[in-house]
Enzyme design. Sequence first.
Site, mmCIF file in Angstrom:
data_model
loop_
_atom_site.group_PDB
_atom_site.id
_atom_site.type_symbol
_atom_site.label_atom_id
_atom_site.label_comp_id
_atom_site.label_asym_id
_atom_site.label_seq_id
_atom_site.Cartn_x
_atom_site.Cartn_y
_atom_site.Cartn_z
ATOM 1 N N SER A 7 0.750 -1.172 -0.096
ATOM 2 C CA SER A 7 -0.031 -0.008 -0.193
ATOM 3 C C SER A 7 0.750 1.417 0.156
ATOM 4 O O SER A 7 1.679 1.310 1.206
ATOM 5 C CB SER A 7 -1.099 0.220 1.206
ATOM 6 N N HIS A 32 -1.218 -1.324 -4.015
ATOM 7 C CA HIS A 32 -2.615 -1.077 -3.471
ATOM 8 C C HIS A 32 -2.529 0.530 -3.232
ATOM 9 O O HIS A 32 -1.517 1.083 -2.851
ATOM 10 C CB HIS A 32 -2.613 -1.611 -2.214
ATOM 11 N N ASP A 34 -4.953 3.627 -1.935
ATOM 12 C CA ASP A 34 -6.201 4.026 -0.885
ATOM 13 C C ASP A 34 -6.421 5.230 -1.397
ATOM 14 O O ASP A 34 -5.731 6.234 -1.266
ATOM 15 C CB ASP A 34 -5.556 3.745 0.541
ATOM 16 N N MET A 36 -8.955 8.272 -0.120
ATOM 17 C CA MET A 36 -9.606 8.811 1.080
ATOM 18 C C MET A 36 -10.041 10.153 0.735
ATOM 19 O O MET A 36 -9.321 11.154 -0.022
ATOM 20 C CB MET A 36 -8.899 8.686 2.050
ATOM 21 N N HIS A 65 -8.673 1.115 -3.934
ATOM 22 C CA HIS A 65 -9.694 0.903 -2.909
ATOM 23 C C HIS A 65 -10.142 2.327 -2.424
ATOM 24 O O HIS A 65 -9.430 3.108 -2.282
ATOM 25 C CB HIS A 65 -8.695 0.482 -1.587
ATOM 26 N N MET A 67 -12.037 4.686 -0.577
ATOM 27 C CA MET A 67 -12.676 5.193 0.720
ATOM 28 C C MET A 67 -13.410 6.323 0.630
ATOM 29 O O MET A 67 -12.954 7.326 1.423
ATOM 30 C CB MET A 67 -11.767 4.903 1.927
ATOM 31 N N MET A 136 -11.328 -5.426 6.103
ATOM 32 C CA MET A 136 -10.522 -4.381 6.700
ATOM 33 C C MET A 136 -10.175 -4.933 8.173
ATOM 34 O O MET A 136 -11.404 -5.173 8.883
ATOM 35 C CB MET A 136 -11.424 -3.108 6.875
ATOM 36 N N ASP A 174 -6.593 -6.082 4.476
ATOM 37 C CA ASP A 174 -5.855 -4.856 4.622
ATOM 38 C C ASP A 174 -5.995 -4.378 6.064
ATOM 39 O O ASP A 174 -6.962 -4.200 6.648
ATOM 40 C CB ASP A 174 -6.535 -3.892 3.664
#
Length: 217
Positions: A7, A32, A34, A36, A65, A67, A136, A174
């Site tokens: 990540s 990966h 993330d 956000m 991913h 979020m 998660m 994760d």
Amino acid sequence: MGQLAPSILSADFSKLGQHISLIEQGGADYVHMDIMDGTFVPNITFGGPVVKSMVGKTAVPFDIHLMVVRPELRIPDFATPQTAYITVHQEACTHLHRVIQQIKGLGIKAGVALNPATPETTLDYVLEDLDLVLVMSVNPGFGGQKFIPSAMDKIRRLDKIRKERGLSFKIELDGGANLQNAAELTAAGVDILVAGSAVFGAEDIPQRVRDFKALIK
């Protein structure tokens, strides 16, 4: 055989291209990413322009991913030629089935993430449509958190469900993964292990990737 998705949330963003090159040298299976928005989770990371800037800079496919709230509005921003998976949160989707179909309609594999307090039963009616379930094992929004042990039971239940129903979705984990628990997580049913600080906090990043790969093979 398990796969590793380092990540970049834990990478040095001033050396992002270099750090992605280092995990590629080590044999990482995915990058990966993330995403956000500061609303669904309290942090803000980066958006589509940063992801698109990495296309062609590495051969490693992207594991996105999201979020974010209302992910259906953001999904097209992350549909690049290197995007293997786009994962949305069950908790962020009012019409989850529609969002899954939106991702698949772009020719990308669809995943759904479950927060620590969200049971796997919320996915009963969409599991046949999923390519990935992301468990998660920390509360989303920050890197470097400790593993929440109850995630292990959720992994085992999901693995049992897919075997009983003859489904092929992958299980991704994760949060809090390290060299001490990687083999146990893979044995429990994890197919793709996300690791952030445990990879990018190492002095020798390519070797750390290789160390993980040796444990989850």
